[in-house]
Scaffold this motif. Sequence first.
Motif, PDB file in Angstrom:
ATOM      1  N   ASP A  76       0.880  -1.244   0.219  1.00  0.00           N
ATOM      2  CA  ASP A  76      -0.120  -0.136  -0.355  1.00  0.00           C
ATOM      3  C   ASP A  76       1.218   0.657  -0.037  1.00  0.00           C
ATOM      4  N   ILE A  77       1.104   2.177  -1.722  1.00  0.00           N
ATOM      5  CA  ILE A  77       2.176   3.181  -1.780  1.00  0.00           C
ATOM      6  C   ILE A  77       1.019   4.217  -1.931  1.00  0.00           C
ATOM      7  N   ASN A  78       0.545   5.568  -1.137  1.00  0.00           N
ATOM      8  CA  ASN A  78      -0.073   6.607  -1.601  1.00  0.00           C
ATOM      9  C   ASN A  78       1.401   7.853  -1.674  1.00  0.00           C
ATOM     10  N   PHE A  79       1.401   9.091  -2.890  1.00  0.00           N
ATOM     11  CA  PHE A  79       2.154   9.695  -2.914  1.00  0.00           C
ATOM     12  C   PHE A  79       1.492  10.923  -3.297  1.00  0.00           C
ATOM     13  N   SER A  80       2.102  11.604  -3.200  1.00  0.00           N
ATOM     14  CA  SER A  80       0.974  13.306  -3.487  1.00  0.00           C
ATOM     15  C   SER A  80       2.704  13.954  -4.037  1.00  0.00           C
ATOM     16  N   ILE A  81       1.752  15.252  -4.941  1.00  0.00           N
ATOM     17  CA  ILE A  81       2.479  16.231  -5.739  1.00  0.00           C
ATOM     18  C   ILE A  81       2.381  17.619  -5.133  1.00  0.00           C
ATOM     19  N   SER A  82       2.714  18.356  -4.548  1.00  0.00           N
ATOM     20  CA  SER A  82       2.317  19.598  -4.013  1.00  0.00           C
ATOM     21  C   SER A  82       1.362  19.556  -2.434  1.00  0.00           C
ATOM     22  N   GLY A  83       1.278  18.517  -1.792  1.00  0.00           N
ATOM     23  CA  GLY A  83       0.355  18.572  -1.077  1.00  0.00           C
ATOM     24  C   GLY A  83      -0.845  17.103  -1.407  1.00  0.00           C
ATOM     25  N   ALA A  84      -1.211  17.320  -2.156  1.00  0.00           N
ATOM     26  CA  ALA A  84      -1.989  16.499  -2.618  1.00  0.00           C
ATOM     27  C   ALA A  84      -2.217  15.082  -2.961  1.00  0.00           C
ATOM     28  N   GLU A  85      -2.337  14.821  -1.998  1.00  0.00           N
ATOM     29  CA  GLU A  85      -2.123  12.985  -2.468  1.00  0.00           C
ATOM     30  C   GLU A  85      -3.279  12.424  -4.078  1.00  0.00           C
ATOM     31  N   ILE A  86      -2.062  11.879  -4.850  1.00  0.00           N
ATOM     32  CA  ILE A  86      -2.923  12.118  -6.169  1.00  0.00           C
ATOM     33  C   ILE A  86      -3.142  10.481  -6.633  1.00  0.00           C
ATOM     34  N   GLY A  87      -2.923  10.031  -5.291  1.00  0.00           N
ATOM     35  CA  GLY A  87      -2.438   8.258  -6.448  1.00  0.00           C
ATOM     36  C   GLY A  87      -1.989   7.115  -5.129  1.00  0.00           C
ATOM     37  N   GLY A  88      -1.968   5.943  -5.305  1.00  0.00           N
ATOM     38  CA  GLY A  88      -1.196   5.262  -5.183  1.00  0.00           C
ATOM     39  C   GLY A  88      -1.065   3.772  -5.937  1.00  0.00           C
ATOM     40  N   ILE A  89       0.200   3.282  -4.999  1.00  0.00           N
ATOM     41  CA  ILE A  89      -0.035   1.410  -5.595  1.00  0.00           C
ATOM     42  C   ILE A  89      -0.570   0.234  -4.883  1.00  0.00           C
ATOM     43  N   ARG A  90      -1.568  -0.168  -5.473  1.00  0.00           N
ATOM     44  CA  ARG A  90      -2.144  -1.751  -4.668  1.00  0.00           C
ATOM     45  C   ARG A  90      -1.236  -3.037  -5.219  1.00  0.00           C
ATOM     46  N   ASP A  91      -1.417  -4.066  -4.664  1.00  0.00           N
ATOM     47  CA  ASP A  91      -1.475  -5.342  -4.982  1.00  0.00           C
ATOM     48  C   ASP A  91      -0.042  -5.158  -5.787  1.00  0.00           C
ATOM     49  N   PHE A  92       1.445  -5.354  -5.791  1.00  0.00           N
ATOM     50  CA  PHE A  92       1.928  -5.452  -6.638  1.00  0.00           C
ATOM     51  C   PHE A  92       2.311  -6.749  -6.956  1.00  0.00           C
ATOM     52  N   GLN A  93       2.469  -7.596  -7.876  1.00  0.00           N
ATOM     53  CA  GLN A  93       2.869  -8.928  -8.493  1.00  0.00           C
ATOM     54  C   GLN A  93       4.517  -8.307  -9.199  1.00  0.00           C
ATOM     55  N   LEU A  94       4.766  -9.767  -8.922  1.00  0.00           N
ATOM     56  CA  LEU A  94       6.278  -9.872  -9.685  1.00  0.00           C
ATOM     57  C   LEU A  94       6.844 -11.715  -9.914  1.00  0.00           C
ATOM     58  N   SER A  95       6.629 -11.249 -10.897  1.00  0.00           N
ATOM     59  CA  SER A  95       7.538 -12.957 -11.340  1.00  0.00           C
ATOM     60  C   SER A  95       8.434 -12.865 -12.444  1.00  0.00           C
ATOM     61  N   VAL A  96       9.693 -13.167 -12.205  1.00  0.00           N
ATOM     62  CA  VAL A  96      11.197 -12.998 -12.234  1.00  0.00           C
ATOM     63  C   VAL A  96      11.912 -14.284 -12.101  1.00  0.00           C
ATOM     64  N   GLU A  97      13.503 -14.706 -12.639  1.00  0.00           N
ATOM     65  CA  GLU A  97      13.941 -15.857 -13.266  1.00  0.00           C
ATOM     66  C   GLU A  97      15.149 -15.576 -13.487  1.00  0.00           C
ATOM     67  N   VAL A  98      16.165 -16.042 -11.756  1.00  0.00           N
ATOM     68  CA  VAL A  98      17.304 -15.096 -11.474  1.00  0.00           C
ATOM     69  C   VAL A  98      18.704 -15.224 -11.364  1.00  0.00           C
ATOM     70  N   ARG A  99      19.333 -14.756 -11.952  1.00  0.00           N
ATOM     71  CA  ARG A  99      20.527 -15.731 -12.016  1.00  0.00           C
ATOM     72  C   ARG A  99      21.497 -15.465 -10.931  1.00  0.00           C
ATOM     73  N   VAL A 100      22.998 -15.967 -10.400  1.00  0.00           N
ATOM     74  CA  VAL A 100      23.346 -15.408  -9.449  1.00  0.00           C
ATOM     75  C   VAL A 100      24.747 -15.732 -10.123  1.00  0.00           C
ATOM     76  N   VAL A 101      25.838 -15.586 -10.122  1.00  0.00           N
ATOM     77  CA  VAL A 101      27.090 -16.282 -10.376  1.00  0.00           C
ATOM     78  C   VAL A 101      28.405 -15.756  -9.615  1.00  0.00           C
ATOM     79  N   LEU A 102      28.495 -16.635  -9.080  1.00  0.00           N
ATOM     80  CA  LEU A 102      29.795 -16.483  -7.865  1.00  0.00           C
ATOM     81  C   LEU A 102      30.311 -16.619  -8.319  1.00  0.00           C
ATOM     82  N   LYS A 103      31.941 -16.005  -8.768  1.00  0.00           N
ATOM     83  CA  LYS A 103      33.435 -15.982  -9.113  1.00  0.00           C
ATOM     84  C   LYS A 103      34.199 -15.288  -8.808  1.00  0.00           C
ATOM     85  N   PRO A 104      35.518 -15.312  -9.455  1.00  0.00           N
ATOM     86  CA  PRO A 104      36.136 -16.773  -9.191  1.00  0.00           C
ATOM     87  C   PRO A 104      36.442 -16.947  -8.096  1.00  0.00           C
ATOM     88  N   LEU A 105      36.464 -19.103  -8.188  1.00  0.00           N
ATOM     89  CA  LEU A 105      36.111 -18.951  -6.809  1.00  0.00           C
ATOM     90  C   LEU A 105      38.462 -19.560  -6.152  1.00  0.00           C
TER      91      LEU A 105
END
Length: 767
Positions: A196-225
């Motif tokens: 639940d994120i709400n933001f404003s401009i010039s003191g007037a609340e203009i909107g917000g973000i709800r129900d954020f979804q994310l799906s991603v495949e991540v790769r982590v590489v540890l190198k060199p040994l």
Amino acid sequence: MTESDLTNSESPQSDPPHQLLVSESPKPKAMNNRYVLIKIFYKAALIFLGYAISYMQWSFILLFVAAASLIWLENRDKSNVNKIKVKAAACSYTKQDLIRRIDEIPSWVKFPDRERAEWLNQVIEQVWPTVNTYVVKLFRTSIQTKIRRKYDSFQFESIDFGHSPPKIDGIKVYKGPATKDSIIVDFDVFYDGDCDINFSISGAEIGGIRDFQLSVEVRVVLKPLLPKVPIVGGIQVYFLNTPDIGFTLDGLSSIPGLSSVIRSKIEEMISKKIVFPNKITKRFSKSVAPAELKALEPAGVLRVHVFEAKDLMAKDITGKSDPYTILYVGAQERRTNVINQSLNPKWDYWCEFVIIDPMSQHLGFKMYDKDQVNEDDFLGSGEIDISTVIKGYRDQWIKLDNAKHGSIHLRFTWLSLSSDIGDLDAIREETQFLKVNTISRAVLVVYVDMATNLPEAKHLVKPHPYFVMAVGEHKHKSKVKKHTTDPAWEQGFVLLVPKPKEDSLQMTITDKTTGNVLTQMSYKISKLLDEPNLEVSKTELATDNEKSKVVISMQLRILTNKLFEVEEDEESDSDSEEFLSRQSSLDGSSIRSRSRNSSRNSPRRDLVDEIITPLSVAAATAKPPVFPTINANSAGEHRLGRLELSFNYNEPRQKLIITVHQLSNLPLKDPTDIPDPYVRLKMTSQGHTTGPTYRTRVIMDSCNPVYEETFEYLFSKSDAYEQTLLATVKTKKFLYNNTMGQVEVNLKYVNLSEPYKAWFDLCPKTS
């Protein structure tokens, strides 16, 4: 189990994952209708507000029609959000849960190389409140500061990422010779949060973000040994493919159409930072050179031929569409041209993508209808695992996902990398045969370490330098270094090289503040052909400024059509298990794995392997042409003259090439009225025109004109055998075009597997 199975069985209530296994009755249809009506009235109220302010004289009925249309535009992206929810819920299922949800599960459905690591999710759940606090501080400090550079009065009013932490699933640790000096870990991240994120401009609340979804495949590489502490010299983190993102906007920010714009901007920002070929790196030991972590290491190049599409949805009022296709691999994106007013477009578009891991990355595409005023209409999408291309699945009609109907014809070529200069001749012959200017023969891997002694932007003012590197039309831009004449960029790039013996690497260093060019450099790529292993390391190159130098490392690799060797996984029981990583949309069905032996019979097979169909088999065994060989000195059976044609099918380009050579012994009725002949070509199938109509130039006053003109038709080989060529010979006079004769050639009697050239009798038009 498919995602649709989970979606159909998922409860509409926001219950815990374990409760999803219990079947519940769906919401009453009346409640769903009521919800839709409420949204329509809500959107209509917003549009009415704009209507009242602007004093527009529109009918009230149009308000509700516009509101319903805009709601439909927003809801078309919800299927992607539902997929993320399903994936997040599926992470909590046990093997027994899955078996209970599917009555009969095949014996080969195993996941030997992926682990759930539920203990890791438990750890994340415990540390999530602390991480939540840190992320909130990050938003209120650095992120808010960056936004305020454009919007001075912007402020986050409230930030809460909820109690649902991200979930990690499908962890895989790679083994084998390729990971001897590194540790490579892939895993999926799913986040279906109650933020639940709400933001404003010039003191007037203009909107917000709800129900954020994310799906991603991540790769982590540890190198060199390393043989000493810290054991690991550094870390690389990047997304293999563009993440799927979904969220809901409230307030003024929920104006219809704005959410899709914001979503695309977020995806663009993420792609520039962390989607391959971009990555985040951190060095743990000073003994490790930065280039070892930041330089790119491509595995090969995927060449894609976007041939055609058929049976697309009509989006224009004319009953047609103006389709174009966007293809992407990670952050790399290519776009075809727009074909106007067609539901069966033929693009004949070629493009290439640099691939870091063909067994994990995939090619995605989205098709749109181009609109001049409104937002482009969505026509369908799809996704293909690159691993299937390497295993031989190189030519296929692909059914469009998220569309009522339509399919696209794609052809693929996998090109490996070679340091053998002898392979350059082979790839040059292939590219010359294809006659495509946009394809490459090599790749140039570049690592820019630093520049020294750059000139000042102004007197006593140090510049903010960045550089643009280009080979032909392929360009890359570096990050900006502030207040320095000795910038250390430490960035790696991969550039496609069409002609290694002729092209040059161009580098321009520019000041961000003033836009002035600080210095430039040009390097002939052919010089690398004389270097050991086709590479140079940490070489100082001079620029057009005598004092400035650029420290750079380069490696040239020749593209070769040799088949990629797929490493065997010790834990994998069968080849088919490798297809379980993602569901492909190829023709709407699962891909059948081919025998490895069959894909390795010859390292130099045809440029592109074709899927054998009944028509393509018929091509190899086609009857010899029934057209008789005619004596060149005769006037033909009807005494109207003869026409010499040749047919040649370019299989890699999927083009039928027809050459009009000459006409012979055209009738001369009046010595004072010598004909001015030309030939018109028209291709038909079952009474319908299937290609463009061509015509040769007009040759004045001749009964034996020679043309030697070539024309191309874009057909697959199976479609080419269904065509009939109608060649009409006309004489062009001042006020009229008089038909002198015509030839009809049914291509099903022509063996297109080899060039064919013959004379044909001209027949009367009514024959």
